[in-house]
Write a protein that holds these residues in place. Sequence first.
Motif, PDB file in Angstrom:
ATOM      1  N   MET B 248      16.214   6.097   9.222  1.00 32.65           N
ATOM      2  CA  MET B 248      14.875   6.149   8.623  1.00 32.65           C
ATOM      3  C   MET B 248      13.924   6.888   9.568  1.00 32.65           C
ATOM      4  SD  MET B 248      13.749   2.442   7.212  1.00 32.65           S
ATOM      5  CE  MET B 248      12.535   2.578   5.957  1.00 32.65           C
ATOM      6  N   ASN B 249      13.029   7.665   8.987  1.00 33.60           N
ATOM      7  CA  ASN B 249      12.008   8.323   9.810  1.00 33.60           C
ATOM      8  C   ASN B 249      10.829   7.381   9.957  1.00 33.60           C
ATOM      9  OD1 ASN B 249      13.217  10.851  10.250  1.00 33.60           O
ATOM     10  ND2 ASN B 249      12.771  11.412   8.129  1.00 33.60           N
ATOM     11  N   ILE B 250      10.577   6.965  11.166  1.00 32.11           N
ATOM     12  CA  ILE B 250       9.496   6.006  11.392  1.00 32.11           C
ATOM     13  C   ILE B 250       8.319   6.690  12.093  1.00 32.11           C
ATOM     14  CG2 ILE B 250       8.859   3.824  12.498  1.00 32.11           C
ATOM     15  CD1 ILE B 250      10.994   3.409  10.392  1.00 32.11           C
ATOM     16  N   THR B 251       7.162   6.542  11.498  1.00 32.56           N
ATOM     17  CA  THR B 251       5.946   7.101  12.108  1.00 32.56           C
ATOM     18  C   THR B 251       5.104   5.968  12.676  1.00 32.56           C
ATOM     19  OG1 THR B 251       5.849   9.033  10.698  1.00 32.56           O
ATOM     20  CG2 THR B 251       3.757   8.269  11.574  1.00 32.56           C
ATOM     21  N   LEU B 252       4.631   6.198  13.882  1.00 35.33           N
ATOM     22  CA  LEU B 252       3.742   5.229  14.510  1.00 35.33           C
ATOM     23  C   LEU B 252       2.327   5.534  14.016  1.00 35.33           C
ATOM     24  CD1 LEU B 252       3.695   2.971  16.518  1.00 35.33           C
ATOM     25  CD2 LEU B 252       3.648   4.628  18.349  1.00 35.33           C
ATOM     26  N   GLY B 253       1.821   4.680  13.141  1.00 35.97           N
ATOM     27  CA  GLY B 253       0.530   4.969  12.522  1.00 35.97           C
ATOM     28  C   GLY B 253      -0.559   4.010  12.947  1.00 35.97           C
ATOM     29  N   GLY B 254      -1.754   4.312  12.520  1.00 30.42           N
ATOM     30  CA  GLY B 254      -2.887   3.418  12.781  1.00 30.42           C
ATOM     31  C   GLY B 254      -3.428   3.488  14.193  1.00 30.42           C
ATOM     32  N   VAL B 255      -2.898   4.420  14.994  1.00 30.00           N
ATOM     33  CA  VAL B 255      -3.406   4.526  16.371  1.00 30.00           C
ATOM     34  C   VAL B 255      -4.744   5.269  16.347  1.00 30.00           C
ATOM     35  CG1 VAL B 255      -2.969   5.437  18.679  1.00 30.00           C
ATOM     36  CG2 VAL B 255      -1.065   4.594  17.297  1.00 30.00           C
ATOM     37  N   TRP B 256      -5.731   4.668  16.918  1.00 34.18           N
ATOM     38  CA  TRP B 256      -7.047   5.297  16.969  1.00 34.18           C
ATOM     39  C   TRP B 256      -7.558   5.207  18.407  1.00 34.18           C
ATOM     40  CZ3 TRP B 256     -11.027   1.948  18.432  1.00 34.18           C
ATOM     41  CH2 TRP B 256     -10.680   0.588  18.439  1.00 34.18           C
ATOM     42  N   GLY B 257      -8.688   5.810  18.685  1.00 34.49           N
ATOM     43  CA  GLY B 257      -9.290   5.691  20.015  1.00 34.49           C
ATOM     44  C   GLY B 257      -8.848   6.766  20.993  1.00 34.49           C
ATOM     45  N   TYR B 258      -8.236   7.864  20.483  1.00 33.42           N
ATOM     46  CA  TYR B 258      -7.886   8.975  21.390  1.00 33.42           C
ATOM     47  C   TYR B 258      -9.120   9.420  22.164  1.00 33.42           C
ATOM     48  CZ  TYR B 258      -3.275   9.890  19.287  1.00 33.42           C
ATOM     49  OH  TYR B 258      -1.974   9.798  18.881  1.00 33.42           O
ATOM     50  N   SER B 259     -10.279   9.415  21.468  1.00 28.87           N
ATOM     51  CA  SER B 259     -11.490   9.935  22.095  1.00 28.87           C
ATOM     52  C   SER B 259     -11.944   9.059  23.264  1.00 28.87           C
ATOM     53  CB  SER B 259     -12.611  10.059  21.062  1.00 28.87           C
ATOM     54  OG  SER B 259     -12.746   8.861  20.336  1.00 28.87           O
ATOM     55  N   PHE B 260     -11.582   7.763  23.250  1.00 26.25           N
ATOM     56  CA  PHE B 260     -11.969   6.891  24.359  1.00 26.25           C
ATOM     57  C   PHE B 260     -11.295   7.364  25.656  1.00 26.25           C
ATOM     58  CE2 PHE B 260     -11.808   3.170  27.077  1.00 26.25           C
ATOM     59  CZ  PHE B 260     -13.053   2.584  26.884  1.00 26.25           C
ATOM     60  N   SER B 279       6.201  11.503  12.861  1.00 29.03           N
ATOM     61  CA  SER B 279       5.054  12.397  12.742  1.00 29.03           C
ATOM     62  C   SER B 279       3.898  11.805  13.541  1.00 29.03           C
ATOM     63  CB  SER B 279       4.662  12.610  11.274  1.00 29.03           C
ATOM     64  OG  SER B 279       4.647  11.412  10.579  1.00 29.03           O
ATOM     65  N   THR B 280       2.783  12.515  13.581  1.00 24.47           N
ATOM     66  CA  THR B 280       1.641  12.033  14.377  1.00 24.47           C
ATOM     67  C   THR B 280       0.418  11.909  13.480  1.00 24.47           C
ATOM     68  OG1 THR B 280       0.915  14.255  14.970  1.00 24.47           O
ATOM     69  CG2 THR B 280       2.519  13.214  16.443  1.00 24.47           C
ATOM     70  N   MET B 281      -0.538  11.126  13.938  1.00 23.14           N
ATOM     71  CA  MET B 281      -1.752  10.898  13.154  1.00 23.14           C
ATOM     72  C   MET B 281      -2.977  10.849  14.056  1.00 23.14           C
ATOM     73  SD  MET B 281      -1.252   7.712  10.591  1.00 23.14           S
ATOM     74  CE  MET B 281       0.098   7.776   9.421  1.00 23.14           C
ATOM     75  N   PHE B 282      -4.047  11.441  13.587  1.00 25.71           N
ATOM     76  CA  PHE B 282      -5.331  11.124  14.225  1.00 25.71           C
ATOM     77  C   PHE B 282      -6.309  10.733  13.136  1.00 25.71           C
ATOM     78  CE2 PHE B 282      -5.730  15.719  13.457  1.00 25.71           C
ATOM     79  CZ  PHE B 282      -6.993  15.816  12.896  1.00 25.71           C
ATOM     80  N   LEU B 283      -7.202   9.846  13.485  1.00 24.87           N
ATOM     81  CA  LEU B 283      -8.108   9.267  12.501  1.00 24.87           C
ATOM     82  C   LEU B 283      -9.557   9.532  12.904  1.00 24.87           C
ATOM     83  CD1 LEU B 283      -6.448   5.691  12.491  1.00 24.87           C
ATOM     84  CD2 LEU B 283      -5.716   7.675  11.191  1.00 24.87           C
ATOM     85  N   ASP B 284     -10.410   9.702  11.905  1.00 22.11           N
ATOM     86  CA  ASP B 284     -11.841   9.760  12.199  1.00 22.11           C
ATOM     87  C   ASP B 284     -12.264   8.446  12.841  1.00 22.11           C
ATOM     88  OD1 ASP B 284     -12.686  12.244  11.449  1.00 22.11           O
ATOM     89  OD2 ASP B 284     -13.173  11.699   9.390  1.00 22.11           O
TER      90      ASP B 284
END
Lengths: 219, 373
Positions: B248-260, B279-284
């Motif tokens: 299965m392809n598992i994505t680590l999601g919901g990570v926020w706070g890169y800007s911190f 895959s990767t994710m960035f969130l507003d």
Amino acid sequence: MVIKEELLEDLQKIVIEGDYEIVHEACQKALDAGFSASEILNTGLIEGIRIVGKKYEGKELFLPDLILSGETMKEGLKLLEPLIEIDESSYAPNIILGTVKDDIHDLGKLILNIVFKAAGFSVIDLGVDVPTATFIQRAKETNAEVIGASCFMASTLKYLNEISQSLVENGIRDDVIFLIGGPPVSKKIVETIGADGYARDAFEAVKLVEQLLHSKQAS
Amino acid sequence: MNCLSRKRKNEQNDVKGTSLLPKKRCSLALSLREPDRVPIANYGLEFAAIDAGFKIGEVAVSSQKIVQSTIQFLTKYEFDQQLNLSIDPFNIEAEGMGSKVKFPENSMPVITDYAVKDYKDINSLQVPDPQKAARMPVILGAHELFLENYGDKYSVAGLFTSPFSLAIALRGYTNLIKDMKTKPDYVHKLLEVATETVLEYGKAFKDIELPAATILEQFASPPNLSTKQYDEFVLPYVSRVIQGLKPMNITLGGVWGYSFLQNSWKDLLRKIIASGSASTMFLDPDGEYIDIKEFKMISKFHGRATFSGISANLIRDGPIKLLRQRISKHCKNCAPGGGYAIFALYLPPGTPPENVSAFASFVKEFGTYPLST
């Protein structure tokens, strides 16, 4: 032999390090050395948390550091609070904090609690999943100057509106500053609900409350 | 036209055609290619539930209503994928392990009592049976039902919580933070049980032949954790889940706070990639503070597609002009070369339906290939 003043510096360090398990003992040591509970609180604990708050604001520390410092202060207060003599001439504006009904998220409120205490406010934390009636009742009982209500989920925004309406219905809307917060809160929501403001973080919230209190006193 | 050239022509149509099925569109983007346009996804099901005429509380416990809300939403607003087939993806595993959950009629379920009050409670924690425990069968049932009825047209992926975020749902954030300082061995013991639970639940998604899933790591995000704590309490367990659920392809999601993290945000991105995240994710609002073009470039270099999440409050409150600008910025920086999808970070109840339609139409405006320069 430990120099007396060093005991308060040690207490600051204990708060900064978040050593919540040893703070009780350190406070007792300071009391035994002759410091008053107020001195220990203001020069030791609160000063420590101010330093942590500044570092967190400057992104030098992470949230766990702030939380651990807050928990350390809480532990220290268990010993000190009953010993603090109320000085009627000293003014500490009181603020009621709580997370609205059906919402149990407490992280944002926890940060506010710590940062407001560090700024010299008297904080009454009602906890999470707080019914609207409790906000109103406690505000009346304590003559609260500020109510800070938070909600994490968009589906619980309606309770912020309910508090706003209840303040009006109970005739105390003009007596309190009503602030709201949480991820779903925006400027538009503030206007819709008729709150006095919102802030993006705890430090902005303190500045906002200070400004609003100042304007209120001036008028 | 011979067979080979017809096949080539068809492949070309698959990629550049204007009427790809949502499933094909998503699959091309995930395999780092350019579909006809950037896929549009949604996270959060409350808006869809209310829009379909249901109460949030009733959708939280019904496979049928989850599927009904989802399909009505996807069809009505022309989205390509619903990222979570559940009302509340945060508390399901914890509920199955003994944390008490309240189900308000018009709101998301919430934990009211943590299962681990004391560390001796860890010894009595059981890995729940996903076919029986709490709402796990409801969620698995919703995925099966959706796959069976709409799987030809739409992509379906699983979504469950990560070991660290599960540990918080069992013990509470403040308690766990205190334990990490004074009783780290206990925290690791709790994370072991949490990891086994996530693996077991994940295997149940694998058994219904879902090719992919996202694990939610909402708590293991800066500033909620320091970098050092992330390395010790998050990374090893997340990697185990990702490896354990292969293929299965598992994505680590919901990570926020890169800007911190300011200049070291790239270190966190590289750690996530190294964990095996598909895959990767960035969130507003991170998208407003970090170099999103570089984020996409690093991800693509390592063979990962990028998802970007648009602010829930911006979609709800507007102004629409700003929403258009935001989507234009994301598409301009991340869409070139494919390997990119955009999603509504969350659609809060009360979002004007016309704003949801505007969201989709802006993605079509700025994310249709070939991109206008």
